[in-house]
Motif scaffolding. Sequence first.
Motif, PDB file in Angstrom:
ATOM      1  N   MET A   1       0.839  -1.209   0.000  1.00  4.56           N
ATOM      2  CA  MET A   1       0.000   0.000   0.000  1.00  4.56           C
ATOM      3  C   MET A   1       0.870   1.253   0.000  1.00  4.56           C
ATOM      4  O   MET A   1       1.931   1.275   0.603  1.00  4.56           O
ATOM      5  CB  MET A   1      -0.892   0.013   1.245  1.00  4.56           C
ATOM      6  N   SER A   2       0.373   2.315  -0.671  1.00  7.42           N
ATOM      7  CA  SER A   2       1.076   3.595  -0.622  1.00  7.42           C
ATOM      8  C   SER A   2       1.083   4.081   0.822  1.00  7.42           C
ATOM      9  O   SER A   2       0.054   4.121   1.474  1.00  7.42           O
ATOM     10  CB  SER A   2       0.362   4.607  -1.505  1.00  7.42           C
ATOM     11  N   ASP A   3       2.247   4.438   1.311  1.00 11.04           N
ATOM     12  CA  ASP A   3       2.394   4.771   2.716  1.00 11.04           C
ATOM     13  C   ASP A   3       2.373   6.293   2.889  1.00 11.04           C
ATOM     14  O   ASP A   3       3.285   6.986   2.436  1.00 11.04           O
ATOM     15  CB  ASP A   3       3.731   4.180   3.197  1.00 11.04           C
ATOM     16  N   PRO A   4       1.318   6.836   3.574  1.00 11.58           N
ATOM     17  CA  PRO A   4       1.241   8.288   3.758  1.00 11.58           C
ATOM     18  C   PRO A   4       2.421   8.814   4.573  1.00 11.58           C
ATOM     19  O   PRO A   4       2.753   9.994   4.514  1.00 11.58           O
ATOM     20  CB  PRO A   4      -0.091   8.503   4.484  1.00 11.58           C
ATOM     21  N   ASN A   5       3.047   7.925   5.351  1.00  9.71           N
ATOM     22  CA  ASN A   5       4.255   8.317   6.095  1.00  9.71           C
ATOM     23  C   ASN A   5       5.495   7.722   5.440  1.00  9.71           C
ATOM     24  O   ASN A   5       6.549   7.616   6.052  1.00  9.71           O
ATOM     25  CB  ASN A   5       4.168   7.834   7.551  1.00  9.71           C
ATOM     26  N   GLY A   6       5.348   7.282   4.185  1.00 10.99           N
ATOM     27  CA  GLY A   6       6.441   6.588   3.499  1.00 10.99           C
ATOM     28  C   GLY A   6       7.603   7.509   3.204  1.00 10.99           C
ATOM     29  O   GLY A   6       7.516   8.732   3.351  1.00 10.99           O
ATOM     30  N   LEU A   7       8.692   6.895   2.738  1.00  5.12           N
ATOM     31  CA  LEU A   7       9.932   7.620   2.460  1.00  5.12           C
ATOM     32  C   LEU A   7       9.708   8.784   1.501  1.00  5.12           C
ATOM     33  O   LEU A   7      10.419   9.773   1.551  1.00  5.12           O
ATOM     34  CB  LEU A   7      10.933   6.656   1.811  1.00  5.12           C
ATOM     35  N   LEU A   8       8.719   8.643   0.613  1.00  3.51           N
ATOM     36  CA  LEU A   8       8.537   9.638  -0.451  1.00  3.51           C
ATOM     37  C   LEU A   8       7.153  10.300  -0.384  1.00  3.51           C
ATOM     38  O   LEU A   8       6.675  10.858  -1.373  1.00  3.51           O
ATOM     39  CB  LEU A   8       8.744   8.987  -1.821  1.00  3.51           C
ATOM     40  N   ALA A  31       5.385   4.640  -6.010  1.00  2.55           N
ATOM     41  CA  ALA A  31       4.010   4.861  -5.530  1.00  2.55           C
ATOM     42  C   ALA A  31       3.821   4.219  -4.158  1.00  2.55           C
ATOM     43  O   ALA A  31       3.230   4.819  -3.253  1.00  2.55           O
ATOM     44  CB  ALA A  31       3.005   4.299  -6.532  1.00  2.55           C
ATOM     45  N   GLU A  32       4.349   3.021  -3.985  1.00  2.00           N
ATOM     46  CA  GLU A  32       4.240   2.345  -2.674  1.00  2.00           C
ATOM     47  C   GLU A  32       4.934   3.156  -1.580  1.00  2.00           C
ATOM     48  O   GLU A  32       4.511   3.138  -0.424  1.00  2.00           O
ATOM     49  CB  GLU A  32       4.841   0.935  -2.746  1.00  2.00           C
ATOM     50  N   ALA A  33       5.990   3.878  -1.962  1.00  2.00           N
ATOM     51  CA  ALA A  33       6.722   4.701  -0.980  1.00  2.00           C
ATOM     52  C   ALA A  33       6.043   6.056  -0.760  1.00  2.00           C
ATOM     53  O   ALA A  33       6.541   6.888  -0.006  1.00  2.00           O
ATOM     54  CB  ALA A  33       8.164   4.895  -1.432  1.00  2.00           C
ATOM     55  N   GLY A  34       4.915   6.287  -1.445  1.00  2.00           N
ATOM     56  CA  GLY A  34       4.119   7.486  -1.167  1.00  2.00           C
ATOM     57  C   GLY A  34       4.157   8.558  -2.234  1.00  2.00           C
ATOM     58  O   GLY A  34       3.494   9.586  -2.094  1.00  2.00           O
ATOM     59  N   LYS A  54      -1.695  -0.332 -11.141  1.00 10.69           N
ATOM     60  CA  LYS A  54      -0.952  -0.931 -10.017  1.00 10.69           C
ATOM     61  C   LYS A  54      -0.553   0.143  -8.991  1.00 10.69           C
ATOM     62  O   LYS A  54      -0.609  -0.104  -7.789  1.00 10.69           O
ATOM     63  CB  LYS A  54       0.328  -1.607 -10.532  1.00 10.69           C
ATOM     64  N   CYS A  55      -0.150   1.314  -9.487  1.00 14.34           N
ATOM     65  CA  CYS A  55       0.202   2.411  -8.569  1.00 14.34           C
ATOM     66  C   CYS A  55      -1.031   2.809  -7.755  1.00 14.34           C
ATOM     67  O   CYS A  55      -0.943   3.043  -6.545  1.00 14.34           O
ATOM     68  CB  CYS A  55       0.714   3.624  -9.343  1.00 14.34           C
ATOM     69  N   GLU A  56      -2.181   2.878  -8.434  1.00 14.23           N
ATOM     70  CA  GLU A  56      -3.407   3.275  -7.743  1.00 14.23           C
ATOM     71  C   GLU A  56      -3.842   2.188  -6.760  1.00 14.23           C
ATOM     72  O   GLU A  56      -4.304   2.488  -5.664  1.00 14.23           O
ATOM     73  CB  GLU A  56      -4.503   3.594  -8.764  1.00 14.23           C
ATOM     74  N   ALA A  57      -3.662   0.929  -7.156  1.00 12.79           N
ATOM     75  CA  ALA A  57      -4.007  -0.167  -6.248  1.00 12.79           C
ATOM     76  C   ALA A  57      -3.139  -0.108  -4.991  1.00 12.79           C
ATOM     77  O   ALA A  57      -3.551  -0.550  -3.919  1.00 12.79           O
ATOM     78  CB  ALA A  57      -3.834  -1.513  -6.950  1.00 12.79           C
TER      79      ALA A  57
END
Length: 268
Positions: A1-8, A31-34, A54-57
């Motif tokens: 999942m895209s992480d709202p607190n992710g690295l990016l 995208a997964e990194a935010g 896939k990015c949206e998923a």
Amino acid sequence: MSDPNGLLAGQTAIVTGASSGIGAGCAVALAEAGAAVLVNYHSDKEGADAVVAKCEAAGGRALAFQADVASEDDIAGMFAAAVEAFGAVDILVSNAGMQMDASFTDLTKADWDRVIAVNLTGAFLAMQAAVRQFRAQGMRTSRALGKIIVMSSVHDVIPWAGHANYAASKGGLSMLMKTAAQELGQEKIRVNAVSPGAIATAINKEVWSDPAQAEALKKLIPYGRIGDAKDIAEAVVYLASDAADYVTGSTLVVDGGMELYPEFRDNG
Ligand code: NAD
């Protein structure tokens, strides 16, 4: 999942040549990194749409955009589209590349020109547009003003018979990356390269899909396996993130040891 607190989180990336292979893997990992991601494609709209899905998923925002990286106008349109959709561009992954292989004297000037135009000039044009955009938008959420990662190859140092145009383009790309890093460091723009070894994608399908050729290839890889797009994407996310804030002008070699003179592993 895209992480709202992710690295990016809160950042925007453009990935060129992202409708397949390594570029597709990078787009999804970013995208997964935010990050919000512009998924550039040359001709495979369906492939690009699948990467966007896939990015949206993964919970991220993404946009497919057609552009030929060898065209300055297309590059300008691509950056304008990213800014319109996402407000800024923080990360460029200049990944688009191609091979047009021939023995040295069979290599036509047209095939030399096209590979240099896409692999080297295309990277230069995208990097130039990125730097202009970083300057125009100013400091944002990252410690750097902007981050550029170019997709080089182990063939920026390993000569490659039958691929003079490709090897020359990647050798040139390596010096382009280092020169840009040297020139732009004082502006807090980081420029790095990833050098993949053998990664199973469309570019080398005839090798890894043939068992005999795949075995021969593995002999060149001390780590004993052919890589996949995720191996490269993880390195790209690291270089794009503040975890790599003191890294610029570097090439991160992700090759299972292919650059380690594997012929010498049994004492030469
Ligand atoms: P790929 O063929 O799946 O990806 C290359 C992408 O570049 C494709 O999506 C293609 O459409 C795109 N492209 C080509 N010309 C373009 C243009 N003019 N404008 C925009 N896009 C264009 O192969 P890949 O292995 O994923 O290659 C990605 C990058 O990785 C390339 O730069 C390649 O040289 C590099 N690389 C790959 C390997 C490997 O083993 N697969 C090893 C070292 C380096």
